[in-house]
Design a protein around this motif. Structure first.
Motif, PDB file in Angstrom:
ATOM      1  N   HIS A  94       0.836  -1.195   0.000  1.00 37.36           N
ATOM      2  CA  HIS A  94       0.000   0.000   0.000  1.00 37.36           C
ATOM      3  C   HIS A  94       0.874   1.249   0.000  1.00 37.36           C
ATOM      4  O   HIS A  94       1.004   1.908  -1.013  1.00 37.36           O
ATOM      5  N   LEU A  95       1.496   1.568   1.144  1.00 38.93           N
ATOM      6  CA  LEU A  95       2.314   2.785   1.188  1.00 38.93           C
ATOM      7  C   LEU A  95       3.714   2.552   1.767  1.00 38.93           C
ATOM      8  O   LEU A  95       4.303   3.475   2.337  1.00 38.93           O
ATOM      9  N   TRP A  96       4.232   1.367   1.592  1.00 40.93           N
ATOM     10  CA  TRP A  96       5.643   1.099   1.888  1.00 40.93           C
ATOM     11  C   TRP A  96       6.008   1.101   3.370  1.00 40.93           C
ATOM     12  O   TRP A  96       7.182   1.219   3.715  1.00 40.93           O
ATOM     13  N   THR A 136      -1.377  -6.645  -7.158  1.00 39.45           N
ATOM     14  CA  THR A 136      -0.799  -5.609  -6.293  1.00 39.45           C
ATOM     15  C   THR A 136      -1.362  -5.671  -4.875  1.00 39.45           C
ATOM     16  O   THR A 136      -1.203  -4.737  -4.107  1.00 39.45           O
ATOM     17  N   ARG A 160       7.561  -7.591  -7.323  1.00 34.90           N
ATOM     18  CA  ARG A 160       8.154  -6.250  -7.352  1.00 34.90           C
ATOM     19  C   ARG A 160       7.989  -5.646  -5.966  1.00 34.90           C
ATOM     20  O   ARG A 160       6.860  -5.374  -5.543  1.00 34.90           O
ATOM     21  N   GLY A 162       7.407  -3.472  -2.920  1.00 36.01           N
ATOM     22  CA  GLY A 162       6.666  -2.231  -2.783  1.00 36.01           C
ATOM     23  C   GLY A 162       5.528  -2.114  -3.767  1.00 36.01           C
ATOM     24  O   GLY A 162       4.809  -1.116  -3.774  1.00 36.01           O
ATOM     25  N   TYR A 163       5.356  -3.103  -4.629  1.00 38.30           N
ATOM     26  CA  TYR A 163       4.304  -3.029  -5.639  1.00 38.30           C
ATOM     27  C   TYR A 163       3.402  -4.259  -5.627  1.00 38.30           C
ATOM     28  O   TYR A 163       2.188  -4.149  -5.549  1.00 38.30           O
TER      29      TYR A 163
ATOM     30  N   VAL B 159       6.620   9.573  -3.891  1.00 32.81           N
ATOM     31  CA  VAL B 159       7.497   8.584  -4.526  1.00 32.81           C
ATOM     32  C   VAL B 159       6.743   7.270  -4.689  1.00 32.81           C
ATOM     33  O   VAL B 159       6.787   6.628  -5.738  1.00 32.81           O
ATOM     34  N   ASN B 160       6.022   6.897  -3.639  1.00 28.65           N
ATOM     35  CA  ASN B 160       5.259   5.651  -3.664  1.00 28.65           C
ATOM     36  C   ASN B 160       4.250   5.659  -4.808  1.00 28.65           C
ATOM     37  O   ASN B 160       4.163   4.704  -5.581  1.00 28.65           O
ATOM     38  N   MET B 163       6.135   5.531  -8.193  1.00 25.53           N
ATOM     39  CA  MET B 163       6.682   4.219  -8.528  1.00 25.53           C
ATOM     40  C   MET B 163       5.561   3.239  -8.854  1.00 25.53           C
ATOM     41  O   MET B 163       5.684   2.438  -9.783  1.00 25.53           O
ATOM     42  N   GLY B 164       4.471   3.313  -8.081  1.00 24.80           N
ATOM     43  CA  GLY B 164       3.335   2.430  -8.346  1.00 24.80           C
ATOM     44  C   GLY B 164       2.788   2.646  -9.749  1.00 24.80           C
ATOM     45  O   GLY B 164       2.471   1.698 -10.468  1.00 24.80           O
ATOM     46  N   TYR B 167       5.277   1.224 -12.337  1.00 24.25           N
ATOM     47  CA  TYR B 167       5.175  -0.243 -12.384  1.00 24.25           C
ATOM     48  C   TYR B 167       3.904  -0.683 -13.102  1.00 24.25           C
ATOM     49  O   TYR B 167       3.899  -1.701 -13.792  1.00 24.25           O
ATOM     50  N   SER B 168       2.827   0.079 -12.892  1.00 23.53           N
ATOM     51  CA  SER B 168       1.550  -0.383 -13.439  1.00 23.53           C
ATOM     52  C   SER B 168       1.410  -0.069 -14.922  1.00 23.53           C
ATOM     53  O   SER B 168       0.428  -0.460 -15.539  1.00 23.53           O
ATOM     54  N   LEU B 181      14.196   3.326  -9.300  1.00 25.20           N
ATOM     55  CA  LEU B 181      14.230   2.784  -7.946  1.00 25.20           C
ATOM     56  C   LEU B 181      15.599   2.226  -7.586  1.00 25.20           C
ATOM     57  O   LEU B 181      16.026   2.333  -6.427  1.00 25.20           O
TER      58      LEU B 181
END
Lengths: 179, 449
Positions: A94-96, A136, A160, A162-163, B159-160, B163-164, B167-168, B181
């Motif tokens: 979700h938010l690391w 995810t 991946r 964090g993803y 950043v989150n 990056m998400g 990736y998507s 990253l």
């Protein structure tokens, strides 16, 4: 264009391509290959674990505390109730934030927004991470090998960090190899 | 010094100047035609130049911040804190950089819309237009990579999300994301730093070379006022440090204002890639292709009801989603619920507002009869005496504001200090304007005689 000129142009183009071609590997410069888990690293021995036991560790380890403490290198090794081994990335998809393994609940719980992951497959069943669509909503998994001495080795990451996971629907057991 | 000596020095300086100008003929600088207007011209016409000047301010203040900033996952926040709290003048330097960045985004958006509504993308300006739109996107990316370098909770959120989204992206996403990253946050911050201080500004500079029209208006009174606006906004809304990123603590954060529109879409439960990348991309593409779709010869917004209505609708869409992105419902219990936006309400409302603003503008413009243009207003002409009185008054006010700047800085009130300095710059701009006005009036009168 006269054929002779055409030939010359062709030769020139071929030479140009030949000279430039080695630079396709420049792309490798941008990746830290070692981070993608090509390293084989010993985590623990089977004797260290009992059902419900767990070990936090960083992978791949470098010896540099700054790098080893990076959240993206934090993993947890869990032995489930029925003796199965599981390795998950500790970065919440979700938010690391860094979820902790709660032994009594047999779940990974994120301290920030309360996402809850099952220990058996690392899929979120509650909280914001659970609202995300597959792949995810699941923690990346570690590929591990157990050798004759009972040593447990981490050999790679599936997913991946964090993803989430890769699109292929792999069963957690397939990532544990006995060698 | 005798008057003869002074004359000699003057001649020397003049010949040196002439010598330099002659040799500049061999350089590219003569390609540009700099105009310093002798009287007020609307700054809307040269918002691009103002954006470039703010970009230069960002370059200088950013370069100085590099002296203290550490692109390190653990030290970044502490070094910004050091700049903010310990480094002399660091607080103000950071505020200049932060508020100039906001102003640059704002000026770029205003520039885009002014050029859009006045149809400037026509008349062989297609290349200028397309590079301008790309520069606008790069400006937002530059601001984004910049505020992530602080490594506070807000930065981590951004950043989150970034990056998400990467990736998507279909097909290329998983290949591109690790480039930013690297091996983790310790790599990411250095890569974002490289992007922010070198790669993106370099691309922007190269594009700006193509984007700059040959005639550039340098209007010092307005430039002074723009600098004043930076300081006033810094005084009123000083840049915050935020909370250091902590991976065990959930804090409700919203991104910077130029990204809250996208954030609103993400919060409304729209699929991540569609909300954060596809819709903004469509929006940008809409602007990119406008010159190739709007082929009419007409320039004024009044004569192009469809495209004017489209522009107004896009402003309505941006405005409502930007404001909505900020809204947090603190009556709810969990962070997730506080940020959740009801999709039916969201899409219903933004659809309604966008469509109705399009409809109203379109039908208003297509039905109106072209009236006579209003007669030009008579310009105000100040007498020499009035100018002298006004300029002296302004000088006293500027002096007062500067004194306030120094005084409040000495008693450790930097926000007040920045505010006073902003006022001083705006008053100085006004003074400069009255000066040039008076000179041009006097020259006109001389010419009439």
């Amino acid at each position: 264009m006269p054929p002779r000129r055409l030939l010359l142009r062709g030769v020139l183009t071929a030479a140009l391509v030949a000279v430039v071609s080695p630079f396709v590997h420049v792309i490798d410069f941008f990746y830290r290959r070692e981070a993608e888990g090509v390293k084989r690293q010993k985590i623990a021995n089977m004797r260290d674990l009992t059902p419900g036991g767990f070990i936090y560790f960083s992978y791949p380890q470098t010896g540099d505390p700054k790098i080893d403490n990076d959240p993206f290198r934090q993993f947890v090794l869990i032995m489930t109730e029925d003796g199965q081994l599981r390795v998950y990335s500790r970065v919440c998809v979700h938010l690391w934030c860094l979820p902790s393994y709660i032994q009594t609940r047999r779940q990974l719980i994120c301290p920030c927004h309360g996402s809850i992951y099952r220990e058996e497959d690392g899929v979120a069943i509650e909280g914001p991470a659970a609202y995300q669509s597959y792949p995810t909503n699941a923690l990346p998994m570690g590929k591990i090998e157990v050798d004759g001495n009972g040593d447990i080795w981490m050999v790679g990451v599936d997913g991946r960090i964090g993803y989430g996971r890769e699109w292929h629907n792999i069963k957690p057991d397939e990532l544990v190899r006995r060698v | 010094m005798s008057s003869n000596n002074i004359k000699n020095v003057k001649e020397l300086v003049n010949s040196l100047w002439k010598w330099t100008v002659d040799r500049l003929e061999r350089t590219t600088i003569v390609v540009f035609k700099f105009t310093v207007p002798k009287q007020y011209v609307s700054p809307f016409g040269y918002l691009g130049t103002l954006t470039a000047i703010v970009f230069a301010i960002l370059g200088v203040s950013g370069a100085f911040l590099m002296f203290y900033y550490r692109p390190d996952v653990e030290l970044a926040f502490l070094s910004v804190q050091e700049i903010q709290e310990k480094v002399p003048f660091g607080y103000i330097m950071r505020n200049i950089h932060y508020h100039a960045s906001n102003l640059m985004v704002l000026l770029a958006v205003l520039h885009l819309y002014y050029q859009y509504f006045s149809g400037r993308y026509k008349i062989k300006n297609e290349v200028l237009w397309v590079t301008g739109v790309i520069l606008g996107v790069l400006t937002v990316l530059e601001a984004y990579t910049g505020y992530n370098l602080i490594m506070n909770q807000r930065a981590l959120l951004a950043v989150n999300i970034g990056m998400g989204l990467t990736y998507s992206a279909p097909l290329l996403g998983p290949t591109i994301a690790p480039i930013f990253l690297g091996g983790g946050l310790f790599d990411l911050i250095i890569r974002f730093y490289a992007l922010h201080v070198f790669i993106l500004p370099l691309i922007m500079l190269l594009l700006a070379v193509v984007h700059f029209p040959r005639a550039l208006v340098i209007d010092f009174p307005i430039i002074s006022a723009v600098v004043g606006v930076i300081f006033i906004s810094a005084g009123l809304f000083p840049a915050e440090l935020g909370i250091r990123f902590d991976l065990t603590r959930g804090v409700v954060e919203v991104p910077e204002w130029y990204l809250t529109a996208i954030y609103a879409f993400l919060r409304a439960g729209t699929e991540r890639f569609t909300a954060g990348a596809l819709l903004p991309l469509l929006f940008v593409i809409l602007f990119l292709i406008v010159p190739f779709v709007d082929r009419s010869k007409k320039l004024s917004w009044r004569d192009r009801p469809f495209f004017t209505a489209l522009g107004v609708a896009s402003i309505a869409l941006v405005a409502i989603t930007t404001v909505w992105g900020f809204y947090v419902d603190f009556s709810k219990e969990t962070a997730f619920d506080q940020l959740y936006i009801e999709p039916t309400l969201f899409y219903g409302l933004i659809g309604g507002v966008t469509l109705s603003s399009f409809y109203v503008t379109y039908f208003y413009l297509s039905r109106q009869k072209r009236g006579q243009r209003p007669p030009p207003t008579r310009p105000i002409v100040l007498s020499s005496r009035a100018s002298a009185v006004l300029m002296t008054t302004l000088l006293i006010l500027v002096a007062g504001a500067v004194a306030g700047t120094f005084y409040t800085y000495s008693i450790n009130l930097p926000n007040h200090s920045m505010f006073y300095l902003g006022v001083a710059f705006i008053l100085f701009g006004l003074l400069l304007h009255i000066y040039r006005h008076t000179i041009s009036v006097e020259e006109r009168q001389k010419g009439a005689k």
